[in-house]
Design an enzyme around this catalytic site. Structure first.
Site, mmCIF file in Angstrom:
data_model
loop_
_atom_site.group_PDB
_atom_site.id
_atom_site.type_symbol
_atom_site.label_atom_id
_atom_site.label_comp_id
_atom_site.label_asym_id
_atom_site.label_seq_id
_atom_site.Cartn_x
_atom_site.Cartn_y
_atom_site.Cartn_z
ATOM 1 N N PRO A 101 6.068 22.492 69.245
ATOM 2 C CA PRO A 101 5.544 23.714 68.926
ATOM 3 C C PRO A 101 6.822 24.669 68.860
ATOM 4 O O PRO A 101 7.614 24.453 69.622
ATOM 5 C CB PRO A 101 4.631 24.066 69.952
ATOM 6 C CG PRO A 101 4.239 22.786 70.597
ATOM 7 C CD PRO A 101 5.393 22.113 70.454
ATOM 8 N N ALA A 104 7.811 28.073 71.566
ATOM 9 C CA ALA A 104 7.053 28.113 72.646
ATOM 10 C C ALA A 104 7.396 27.691 74.004
ATOM 11 O O ALA A 104 6.741 27.379 74.764
ATOM 12 C CB ALA A 104 5.749 27.172 72.151
ATOM 13 N N GLY A 105 8.687 27.799 74.044
ATOM 14 C CA GLY A 105 9.533 27.320 75.392
ATOM 15 C C GLY A 105 9.549 25.719 75.396
ATOM 16 O O GLY A 105 9.570 25.388 76.602
ATOM 17 N N GLY A 107 11.604 23.870 73.420
ATOM 18 C CA GLY A 107 13.033 23.370 73.199
ATOM 19 C C GLY A 107 13.105 23.007 71.667
ATOM 20 O O GLY A 107 14.016 22.047 71.642
ATOM 21 N N SER A 108 12.213 23.249 70.692
ATOM 22 C CA SER A 108 12.290 22.840 69.609
ATOM 23 C C SER A 108 13.687 23.110 68.722
ATOM 24 O O SER A 108 14.239 22.061 68.095
ATOM 25 C CB SER A 108 11.050 23.556 68.712
ATOM 26 O OG SER A 108 11.451 24.560 67.950
ATOM 27 N N SER A 109 14.289 24.136 69.036
ATOM 28 C CA SER A 109 15.541 24.270 68.379
ATOM 29 C C SER A 109 16.603 23.231 68.848
ATOM 30 O O SER A 109 16.931 22.767 67.959
ATOM 31 C CB SER A 109 16.199 25.776 68.464
ATOM 32 O OG SER A 109 15.887 26.101 69.704
ATOM 33 N N ALA A 111 16.075 20.647 70.160
ATOM 34 C CA ALA A 111 15.476 19.222 69.844
ATOM 35 C C ALA A 111 16.095 18.703 68.295
ATOM 36 O O ALA A 111 16.529 17.586 68.036
ATOM 37 C CB ALA A 111 14.080 18.859 70.114
ATOM 38 N N ASP A 152 18.421 24.083 77.729
ATOM 39 C CA ASP A 152 17.709 23.286 76.672
ATOM 40 C C ASP A 152 18.523 22.007 76.185
ATOM 41 O O ASP A 152 18.171 20.928 76.004
ATOM 42 C CB ASP A 152 17.398 24.434 75.448
ATOM 43 C CG ASP A 152 16.051 24.914 76.012
ATOM 44 O OD1 ASP A 152 15.924 25.166 77.085
ATOM 45 O OD2 ASP A 152 15.261 25.360 74.928
#
Ligand code: PMV
Length: 318
Positions: A101, A104-105, A107-109, A111, A152
């Site tokens: 997500p 949403a905290g 770590g998408s960026s 990752a 992150d």
């Protein structure tokens, strides 16, 4: 030329968010149920050096050259190529996808950056170790978050539970007893950059008092480290509640986070708190195996848009 694939898991911060920006430790763990992936496909019709990027999640389908240099995907591609310094880059298509997500905290960026670095450096014949992957991903995190602590990119590049303290050697936690964490999304988001700068504004009004709050959070984190290793649910739950109260003093909780946190506790969670930047985003609850489905159900009934339950397994530090 074969297709090359890079992957990176999501993450969740268990303790210490915000204070970690002010020189206190924090703990984060990988969330393996959600991932970012990057695929490199040779483009036999393209011109040498041409990198075409497809990222359907953000409706992006264009050549690298057409992207602004400070676009996170352009930045990470340039950094990965510079790190390898290949004599020649063949024409390729880079496909980026993610089930993490956004905002949403989780770590998408970071990752996405790690998955792209893994895929590109492997494709170019020089895969990088986690330390270097993390350092490159950190450069991209600066575009997203301004002054990121670095937690992150580290937890995602190493794929291990970490005790992270800026400017200290990173510590990996050797978990002796597993624990289960229910992550619930409020569906409301505020970019981390904004919540970090709101905390900075508060801090500037009264540095001494806020320094004291960060210090107390740091103490919670130090206690949580031992409790997490031992899988001491009762103490961990108590520490989560304490961390949440301190985060409330930083004004980063929200009415919806408060509702979900209360619902999780009432359903039998050992403890619950917000996770990440706050002001919306995700909360986490610690649940014994027999309470997991009751806590998940209570969170959905209380308005969570999604729950993801992740196991922190027993681990050996290698
Ligand atoms: O919202 P997230 O998961 O990216 O986490 C932000 C954590 C903060 O401590 C608030 C900021 C940081 O850079 O560590």
């Amino acid at each position: 030329m074969a297709i090359v694939f890079g992957k990176a898991h999501g993450k969740v911060i268990l303790f210490g968010e915000h204070a970690v920006v002010y020189d206190q430790p924090a703990i984060a763990i990988p969330v393996t149920k959600v991932n970012a992936t990057a695929r490199i496909l040779p483009n036999l019709e393209g011109l040498s050096g041409q990198v075409h990027i497809q990222a359907p999640d953000i409706a992006l389908d264009m050549d690298l050259d057409a992207l602004a240099e400070d676009h996170p995907l352009a930045k990470v591609v340039h950094l990965a190529i510079e790190a390898v310094q290949p004599t020649h880059v063949p024409a390729i298509t880079l496909q980026v996808n993610s089930t993490i997500p956004i905002s949403a905290g989780m770590g998408s960026s970071a990752a996405i950056s790690v998955a792209v670095i893994r895929a590109l450096t492997t494709f170019l014949g020089a895969p990088l170790p986690p330390l270097e992957i993390s350092a490159l991903a950190y450069e991209v995190e600066k575009i997203h978050h301004g002054t990121p602590s670095g937690i992150d990119n580290n937890v995602i590049a190493y794929q291990k539970p970490v005790y992270f303290w800026k400017d200290h050697p990173i510590e990996f936690l050797s978990i002796e007893n597993p624990s289960h964490w229910v992550i619930a999304d409020t569906g409301e988001g505020r970019p981390t950059r904004e919540s970090v700068s709101a905390v900075r504004e508060l801090y500037d009004t009264d540095p001494k008092s806020y320094e004291a709050i960060f210090h107390q959070i740091g103490e919670v984190v130090q206690n949580a480290k031992e409790a997490l290793i031992a899988g001491d649910l009762d103490f961990l739950g108590w520490l989560m509640d304490k961390n949440q109260r301190l985060l409330e003093e930083l004004n980063v909780s929200s009415p919806k986070l408060d509702v979900l946190i209360r619902a999780a506790r009432e359903a039998g969670a050992a403890g619950a708190k917000l996770s990440g930047g706050g002001c919306g985003g995700n909360m986490i609850a610690l649940a014994s195996p027999e309470k997991i489905s009751k806590v998940e159900q209570a969170l959905i009934e209380a308005g969570a848009v999604r729950t993801i339950t992740t196991l922190l397994p027993t681990s050996e530090v290698r």
